[in-house]
Motif scaffolding. Structure first.
Motif, PDB file in Angstrom:
ATOM      1  N   PHE A  70      -5.526   4.242 -10.997  1.00 41.22           N
ATOM      2  CA  PHE A  70      -5.011   4.541  -9.666  1.00 41.22           C
ATOM      3  C   PHE A  70      -5.397   3.413  -8.720  1.00 41.22           C
ATOM      4  O   PHE A  70      -6.507   2.907  -8.761  1.00 41.22           O
ATOM      5  N   LYS A  71      -4.466   3.027  -7.862  1.00 41.39           N
ATOM      6  CA  LYS A  71      -4.720   1.966  -6.898  1.00 41.39           C
ATOM      7  C   LYS A  71      -4.894   2.566  -5.513  1.00 41.39           C
ATOM      8  O   LYS A  71      -4.302   3.596  -5.191  1.00 41.39           O
ATOM      9  N   THR A  72      -5.694   1.907  -4.690  1.00 40.82           N
ATOM     10  CA  THR A  72      -5.866   2.316  -3.304  1.00 40.82           C
ATOM     11  C   THR A  72      -4.621   1.933  -2.521  1.00 40.82           C
ATOM     12  O   THR A  72      -4.118   0.817  -2.666  1.00 40.82           O
ATOM     13  N   VAL A  73      -4.145   2.852  -1.705  1.00 38.61           N
ATOM     14  CA  VAL A  73      -2.937   2.628  -0.923  1.00 38.61           C
ATOM     15  C   VAL A  73      -3.241   2.960   0.528  1.00 38.61           C
ATOM     16  O   VAL A  73      -3.853   3.989   0.821  1.00 38.61           O
TER      17      VAL A  73
END
Length: 95
Positions: A70-73
């Motif tokens: 999961f990437k930080t958005v």
């Protein structure tokens, strides 16, 4: 008081277990509603006995760690939470 502390400790262990199953393993064992009931029970006990609240309690932190990948958005608009809404009146109140 020892019984209350034991009950709180047991609820925390149970909630932590279910958080791990849900967030890390993606294999929940109970429904969201059942989980929410456990958390609500813990909140009520901690409210009645604030001296037993600890920083690592599930009521004092986010449920689980993000799964790898999961990437930080950054959102343009704040993400709002509907919290725990289980009937039309609570949904209308949120809206």
């Amino acid at each position: 008081m020892a019984d209350i502390k034991h009950q709180i400790d047991e609820l925390r262990r149970t909630i932590d277990h279910h958080n791990y199953k849900y967030y890390v393993e993606a294999l929940p064992e109970i429904s969201d509603r059942e989980f929410d009931k456990l958390l609500e029970e813990l909140k009520k006990l901690e409210q009645a006995h604030p001296d037993l609240i600890t920083p690592d309690s599930p009521t004092q932190r986010v449920g689980g760690q993000p799964i790898p990948g999961f990437k930080t958005v950054k959102h343009r608009e704040p993400m709002l939470s509907i919290e725990n809404t289980y009937n039309p009146a609570e949904l209308r109140e949120f809206d």
